[in-house]
Design a protein around this motif. Structure first.
Motif, PDB file in Angstrom:
ATOM      1  N   MET A 131       0.842  -1.203   0.000  1.00 54.48           N
ATOM      2  CA  MET A 131       0.000   0.000   0.000  1.00 54.48           C
ATOM      3  C   MET A 131       0.877   1.252   0.000  1.00 54.48           C
ATOM      4  N   ILE A 132       0.242   2.346   0.003  1.00 56.54           N
ATOM      5  CA  ILE A 132       0.972   3.600  -0.144  1.00 56.54           C
ATOM      6  C   ILE A 132       1.208   4.202   1.245  1.00 56.54           C
ATOM      7  N   GLY A 133       2.441   4.580   1.519  1.00 56.79           N
ATOM      8  CA  GLY A 133       2.779   5.077   2.854  1.00 56.79           C
ATOM      9  C   GLY A 133       2.443   6.553   3.038  1.00 56.79           C
ATOM     10  N   LEU A 134       2.542   6.997   4.283  1.00 55.09           N
ATOM     11  CA  LEU A 134       2.222   8.396   4.613  1.00 55.09           C
ATOM     12  C   LEU A 134       3.151   9.356   3.860  1.00 55.09           C
ATOM     13  N   LYS A 135       4.423   8.942   3.741  1.00 57.76           N
ATOM     14  CA  LYS A 135       5.391   9.825   3.094  1.00 57.76           C
ATOM     15  C   LYS A 135       4.988  10.066   1.635  1.00 57.76           C
ATOM     16  N   ARG A 136       4.553   8.963   1.005  1.00 60.13           N
ATOM     17  CA  ARG A 136       4.126   9.070  -0.389  1.00 60.13           C
ATOM     18  C   ARG A 136       2.884   9.951  -0.512  1.00 60.13           C
ATOM     19  N   ILE A 137       1.980   9.817   0.455  1.00 60.40           N
ATOM     20  CA  ILE A 137       0.757  10.624   0.389  1.00 60.40           C
ATOM     21  C   ILE A 137       1.114  12.108   0.505  1.00 60.40           C
ATOM     22  N   GLY A 138       2.056  12.412   1.394  1.00 60.73           N
ATOM     23  CA  GLY A 138       2.515  13.795   1.510  1.00 60.73           C
ATOM     24  C   GLY A 138       3.129  14.274   0.202  1.00 60.73           C
ATOM     25  N   GLU A 139       3.929  13.400  -0.402  1.00 56.67           N
ATOM     26  CA  GLU A 139       4.564  13.739  -1.672  1.00 56.67           C
ATOM     27  C   GLU A 139       3.504  13.991  -2.743  1.00 56.67           C
ATOM     28  N   MET A 140       2.461  13.129  -2.723  1.00 58.17           N
ATOM     29  CA  MET A 140       1.391  13.255  -3.704  1.00 58.17           C
ATOM     30  C   MET A 140       0.664  14.584  -3.522  1.00 58.17           C
ATOM     31  N   ALA A 141       0.373  14.922  -2.261  1.00 59.47           N
ATOM     32  CA  ALA A 141      -0.343  16.168  -1.996  1.00 59.47           C
ATOM     33  C   ALA A 141       0.481  17.355  -2.481  1.00 59.47           C
ATOM     34  N   ARG A 142       1.784  17.323  -2.254  1.00 62.78           N
ATOM     35  CA  ARG A 142       2.612  18.457  -2.690  1.00 62.78           C
ATOM     36  C   ARG A 142       2.688  18.524  -4.213  1.00 62.78           C
ATOM     37  N   LEU A 143       2.770  17.362  -4.860  1.00 64.34           N
ATOM     38  CA  LEU A 143       2.860  17.375  -6.322  1.00 64.34           C
ATOM     39  C   LEU A 143       1.537  17.807  -6.958  1.00 64.34           C
ATOM     40  N   MET A 144       0.437  17.533  -6.236  1.00 67.48           N
ATOM     41  CA  MET A 144      -0.867  17.992  -6.749  1.00 67.48           C
ATOM     42  C   MET A 144      -0.880  19.502  -6.921  1.00 67.48           C
ATOM     43  N   VAL A 145      -0.151  20.226  -6.092  1.00 66.83           N
ATOM     44  CA  VAL A 145      -0.093  21.680  -6.230  1.00 66.83           C
ATOM     45  C   VAL A 145       1.251  22.097  -6.828  1.00 66.83           C
ATOM     46  N   GLY A 146       1.869  21.173  -7.570  1.00 63.02           N
ATOM     47  CA  GLY A 146       3.009  21.538  -8.394  1.00 63.02           C
ATOM     48  C   GLY A 146       4.361  21.574  -7.716  1.00 63.02           C
ATOM     49  N   GLN A 147       4.487  20.978  -6.523  1.00 61.82           N
ATOM     50  CA  GLN A 147       5.782  20.994  -5.839  1.00 61.82           C
ATOM     51  C   GLN A 147       6.426  19.613  -5.852  1.00 61.82           C
ATOM     52  N   PRO A 148       7.415  19.406  -6.734  1.00 57.35           N
ATOM     53  CA  PRO A 148       8.128  18.130  -6.709  1.00 57.35           C
ATOM     54  C   PRO A 148       9.039  18.079  -5.476  1.00 57.35           C
ATOM     55  N   PRO A 149       9.527  16.883  -5.098  1.00 56.98           N
ATOM     56  CA  PRO A 149      10.333  16.778  -3.883  1.00 56.98           C
ATOM     57  C   PRO A 149      11.670  17.508  -4.018  1.00 56.98           C
TER      58      PRO A 149
END
Lengths: 682, 60
Positions: free
Chosen positions: B1-19
């Protein structure tokens, strides 16, 4: 063979659900039949059709490097985990379109819309997104305009760019119109939406100077602010001093929005647009997830009949018969040309492996279709009497509960004036009669679903305004972002004739292009707001036609690419949806232009009014000769726009056929893909 | 499954912020001679890239 058994079972489940939906008449059908049918069909289509396209049509190569690898810069080109990228892509394609179209389409009953969304997305919408993503991914992540130019030539490239700009204008106008219809005469809604402006400014200051880059923190603060705005909005609306300050007529709101669009789109992005986008993006994803859970928990029965008498035309929400107008009314959700711009935007630059493309391109569009299905379900669980009272224009309902109840009951959907008044009180509005545009209907349905899970009937008004806020918030973000994008499109287009206009060293070209862009959508917004038929009736079909035409253009490009790859024996994958979209849009466009029925054809409508004007008569709903002239002028502009769209799509069809024939005669592949790079060893 | 870190990454990328970390790693590996942008500078650069309008609009 064994591995196929679960999928065969799933396919059977889907088929059974569809059979139930298609055959049950006269008794209440549970919404879960629709949800289960859609989910099973989508999963099976993803497992088999998307993989078929990936393996045989596109021949995706896991060993071939994507732009994210060979052009990696840590900024635009970043190899990204496919689940993370799915979220990014879905958030970019999901907007108001898949929520509004299905609500409007419910006037024909739940069945036509359900079938079109399910079939449309599998055969057309998801294929289009997936193909464009693939084409762009193989060409350094180039945009749709550039792709058309390199694969088909400079002339079709320019035509496509001009078409995309006009579509943008119409989209912005129709989205703004939905906000106007949702917030007019509604001080509570207006206050909460207005409160998002200072709230976003504060958030912008926070991310600029106090804690830069802390998106999670600032979004949480903003979210608390939004909830407070909804809670206090009730007392503000009830206050004898503040209530009237936040009460606006549609025309006033129209000018406020035009002013907002002009100012917001020239402000620095960090001040208003970026923080507002954080709120709207996360709220959108959260609300969609909550809606899915809510529908499954509540398992509501559908109250709308499977088919209404309006399938043959004559419906109050929008004019015209099922074919072709249903297929342009539900645009986003089944197939949306606008996605071609997203699939050739940031996503192809982030994709880590070619084999991720089906999940992102095809999968995210299936998810959007699921959102559309939920919107259709939401509209169909309402009492049809309430649905038609809310979505029929004032010209039919008369504007007050008593006359609306009489008019809707006469249509064959019995409802009492007391029910309409009580529903309005429940959701904290003065009136729900003729609140066209889809958003208020969806909000009433969402309030119904959410209050069933949390808070009971006492929370209905809160949830209603929560839903309105969530829709208005991301529409306003789209208006702001779209105006900025439209400005650059216009600068590029005018720059073809006047190269100096492309310069960004002087601020004038940018300001002029922004002004022109706002004026263009503002014109159509004003026309829609003052339209006696409610505007949605006129503008939504034009929007649908333009959006589906862009989809046809994207699919024609995909066909050309398949021919140039020498994969033409698989071209039916894109030709079938192209032909269907061309049939629908060309028929709808021609009817809108030339139909002799004034309810459908713009020119027939103009003729009716100009004939009356020549006789010196004033036809209702116009109240003066000047209003008569305005109606005639608007009709002619809309007709010209339809003619222009038809010309765009027909000329691109010509270029498509020409390019396909050329590549047929050419014994070698002629695609202009970026050179293949091997994937670097991990 | 998808971890919390990935979900945070996904949320940031949704608004255009890559890691930012990926950017740093890229700069270290491929351009060790150039000074990378700081975290805040990177954030603003990506903000401008997403919302400036050059990358097309969002969907309807």
């Amino acid at each position: 063979m064994l591995k196929h058994i679960p999928w065969i079972l799933l396919a059977i489940v889907g088929a059974v659900c569809l059979a139930v939906l298609a055959t049950v008449r006269g008794e209440a059908v549970n919404a879960l039949w629709i949800i289960t049918a859609a989910v099973s069909v989508f999963l099976v289509a993803y497992r088999y059709y998307a993989l078929y396209i990936a393996r045989h049509v596109m021949r995706l190569d896991p060993a071939r490097a994507t732009p994210a690898h060979y052009r990696a810069d840590g900024l635009d080109y970043v190899p990204t985990d496919r689940r993370v990228l799915f979220g990014h892509h879905f958030a970019a394609i999901a907007g108001a379109g898949p929520l509004v179209g299905p609500v409007l389409a419910a006037q024909m009953g739940y069945l036509p819309g359900t079938l079109w969304i399910i079939a449309g997305v599998v055969v057309a919408g998801a294929v289009q997104d997936f193909m464009v993503l693939f084409i762009s991914m193989r060409r350094d992540g180039k945009s749709l305009g550039e792709l058309v130019r390199t694969e088909m030539g400079p002339v079709p490239g320019t035509i496509a760019l001009a078409g995309a700009f006009m579509i943008m204008v119409i989209i912005l106008a129709v989205l703004a119109l939905i906000v106007v219809r949702a917030l007019a005469e509604s001080p509570w809604g207006m206050f909460t939406v207005a409160a998002t402006v200072p709230l976003a400014l504060l958030m912008g200051v926070y991310t600029r100077w106090i804690r830069p880059g802390r998106i999670g923190e600032v979004s949480l603060l903003g979210f608390v602010g939004l909830i407070l705005a909804i809670v206090y909005g009730q007392s503000i609306a009830a206050s004898p001093y503040w209530g009237p300050i936040f009460t606006f007529t549609p025309v006033q709101l129209c000018w406020i929005l035009i002013g907002y669009g002009a100012v917001a789109s020239v402000l620095p992005v960090w001040l208003l647009l970026a923080p507002r986008d954080y709120l709207s993006t996360f709220l959108k994803i959260g609300a969609i997830a909550a809606l899915a859970i809510g529908i499954v928990v509540m398992a509501p029965p559908l109250q709308m009949p499977a088919l209404t008498q309006f399938v043959n035309g004559g419906g109050p929400v929008w004019s015209g018969s099922l074919f072709p107008f249903l297929f342009i009314t539900i645009a986003c959700g089944a197939v949306s040309g606008f996605h071609a711009l997203i699939a050739s935007g940031t996503t192809p630059k982030l994709i880590a492996s070619e084999t991720d493309a089906p999940f992102i391109g095809y999968g995210a569009m299936l998810m959007e279709a699921f959102v559309a299905i939920m919107a259709l379900v939401a509209a169909s669980i309402l009492d049809p009497g309430i649905y038609f009272a809310m979505n029929s224009p004032v010209a039919i309902t008369g504007g007050d509960p008593a006359s609306a109840a009489a008019a809707v009951t006469a249509m064959g959907f019995p409802v009492s004036a007391e029910t309409l008044a009580q529903t309005a009180r429940d959701v904290g509005e003065h009136s729900i009669v003729s609140r066209t545009g889809g958003a208020p209907t969806l909000a009433v349905a969402m309030a119904e679903i959410f209050s069933h899970a949390v808070g009971g009937p006492a929370m209905k008004a809160f949830w209603y305004h929560f839903a309105i806020l969530f829709e208005a918030l991301f529409i306003l973000t789209a208006v702001d972002a779209g105006t900025r994008a439209g400005r650059f499109m216009l600068q590029d287009l005018i720059g073809l004739a006047v190269p100096a206009f492309r310069e960004n060293s002087s601020m004038w070209p940018g300001l002029v292009a922004t002004g022109l862009c706002v004026a263009s959508w503002g014109f159509f917004l004003h026309q829609g707001v003052t339209d006696p038929l409610g505007g949605v009736n006129t503008l939504w079909p034009v929007f649908g036609i333009s959006n589906q035409m862009l989809a046809a253009i994207a699919l024609m490009l995909s066909t050309v690419v398949l021919f140039r790859m020498k994969q033409q024996r698989y071209a039916w994958v894109t030709v079938v949806p192209t032909v269907w979209l061309l049939i629908c849009t060309l028929t709808a466009g021609t009817l809108k232009l030339l139909s002799s029925d004034p309810a459908v054809g713009f020119l027939a409508h103009a003729r009716r009014f100009s004939d009356a004007a020549a006789r010196g008569e004033v036809l209702a709903p116009a109240k003066s000769m000047a209003e008569m002239q305005a109606i005639i002028f608007n009709d002619r502009i809309d007709a010209a726009l339809c003619a222009l769209f038809l010309a765009v799509v027909l000329s691109l069809l010509y270029f498509t056929v020409r390019t396909c024939l050329q590549s047929l005669w050419d014994p070698n592949p002629s695609v202009r893909e970026a050179p293949a790079h091997a994937l670097p060893a991990a | 499954m998808i971890g919390l870190k990935r979900i945070g990454e996904m949320a940031r990328l949704m608004v255009g912020q890559p890691p930012y970390e990926a950017y740093l790693a890229h700069m270290r590996q491929h351009h060790p001679d150039r000074a990378p942008m700081g975290r805040v500078e990177f954030f603003r650069d990506r903000e401008e890239a997403r919302y400036g309008g050059r990358n097309g609009g969002k969907c309807c």
